[in-house]
Each structure stands twice: as C-alpha cells, then as structure tokens.
Design an enzyme around this catalytic site. Sequence first.
Site, PDB file in Angstrom:
ATOM      1  N   HIS A 145       8.263   2.793   1.315  1.00  0.00           N
ATOM      2  CA  HIS A 145       8.052   4.094   1.851  1.00  0.00           C
ATOM      3  C   HIS A 145       7.581   3.705   3.218  1.00  0.00           C
ATOM      4  CE1 HIS A 145       6.208   7.947   2.892  1.00  0.00           C
ATOM      5  NE2 HIS A 145       5.161   7.512   3.233  1.00  0.00           N
ATOM      6  N   SER A 146       7.924   4.331   4.543  1.00  0.00           N
ATOM      7  CA  SER A 146       7.518   4.156   5.640  1.00  0.00           C
ATOM      8  C   SER A 146       7.931   2.602   6.170  1.00  0.00           C
ATOM      9  CB  SER A 146       6.193   4.679   5.959  1.00  0.00           C
ATOM     10  OG  SER A 146       5.668   4.719   7.051  1.00  0.00           O
ATOM     11  N   MET A 147       6.725   1.860   6.597  1.00  0.00           N
ATOM     12  CA  MET A 147       7.187   0.394   6.667  1.00  0.00           C
ATOM     13  C   MET A 147       7.913  -0.119   5.689  1.00  0.00           C
ATOM     14  SD  MET A 147       4.310  -2.796   7.463  1.00  0.00           S
ATOM     15  CE  MET A 147       4.338  -3.089   5.553  1.00  0.00           C
TER      16      MET A 147
END
Length: 254
Positions: free
Chosen positions: A93-95
């Site tokens: 998720h995300s990074m």
Amino acid sequence: MAPDHDSRWLRRYVNTTPPGLRMLCLPHAGGSATFFHRWGHAFGEGVEVMAARYPGRQERILDEPLTDMGALADVLTEELLPLLDTPLVLFGHSMGASLGYEIALRLQERESAPPVLLMVSGRKAPHLLTPHTVDLNDDDALITEVLRLGGTDSALLEDPGLRELVLPAIRADFEIVARYPARPGVQLHCQVVAYVGDSDPVVDVESVRGWELLAPKGFDLRMMQGGHFYLAEREVELISDIGQRLDAWQQQVR
C-alpha cells in the site's frame, strides 16, 4: 532463517499445513507489520501471510530506519529467497506498492521464481510519480501530512512522548518516498491488480490505471469507496476480494 519462524524483517502467520501461496504485505510510509495483523489467517490454510517489519518501529524501534527504496528492496528480496519454494504474492500500500514493484523486479533480474501476482494499492504507476513536497525537517508539517492521509493513529502523534518515538521512522519513510522519483517503467513477469479509493486525496484513478502498461501478463483495477486509507475502512471487502483472487489462482494451477 528457520522456515517456520519470524525473522527480524518478516512477521509470518504460519498455518498448520504447508501453504499453496505465500503473500508478503508491505506497509505504507510510517506503517508497521501490525497494520496487517487481521489479515494473518484471513485467507485460509492455503495462504501464508507475511508482513514486512521495517526498522525503527515497534519491536525494531532501536534499529536505524532506512531512507532508500533500493536498500529496503534489496534486504527484503534476500529475506524472501529461502521462501521461494512456494509461489509468492506481493501486496503493497502506498510506499509499499513501490517497494513491491522493486522487489518483483529484483526477483525477475535474479531469474529466481518471480511473484505470481503483484497487488498495488493507493500508488501511482512508477512512470507517473510526482515529487513529494513535505518539508522533512519540519515536524509540524510532517505530522499534518500524515494526519491528512490518515495512515498513523493520531493518538501516537498527539502524545509528545510517543511522537518522539515514531517520528524518526515516519521521517525516514517519507524520505524514501521523496528520493524515489518517476522512472521509466519496466514490465513485470506477473499479473498486476491495482486498488484505489474513489476519494483518495493524493492518487487519482488514471494514475493508478497506469500500472496496466507494466502488466502484459494481465491487469485489473478495483476502485473502492474511501480515501487514501480505504483499506482500513473497507477491510472486510478488500480481504474478500483478495481472497477470491488467491483462490482463483490456486484453482487454476491444480
């Protein structure tokens, strides 16, 4: 590393029977392995869930945080090598989505067993990334950004004592993001599934759809109700969707 025990880098939710799949979950900037705790045994005996333990937080609070995406991907790739006797799925998720992409590339380059599926969440495709503008030296600005995204328990940041403990890891992760600019995308040897919240304040649907250019083996986009951390608000729905995809893959190879 013993095959049935955690390591410094991996929290493993080992089942009672050998799994047909292993899934590594890669947290967001400022996140930790416990973000995925409820996923641990959510996919049945056929799937062993693992979560990455980034340094500088929780049981690794005394370990120096890393500030480079490549270094983080290198060490996690090495940790995975003894576990590639079982097909691997990556969820980030995300990074963590960019980190999953980098790990997938490293496994391809080594001619090891590449992941069978990369699931990316709340993250633009690598070639569409835009510069991160938060002042990493300004504690207040950093805290404001984290609270805006909703990724860290606000109570931790509101308590001055706890804030001093968690800020170094958050700052290091945001530095990782800042030092990971847009780059030409390299096509993957696995299918890609992309997830995004329909009201995400930092990631638009089309930039997430950009992952399709890197997925000649197959691509699917799933939009869910919510913001950047839709996966906390829609956890049951997301787990169900992932579980169906993992079950379908296992049925296909039987």
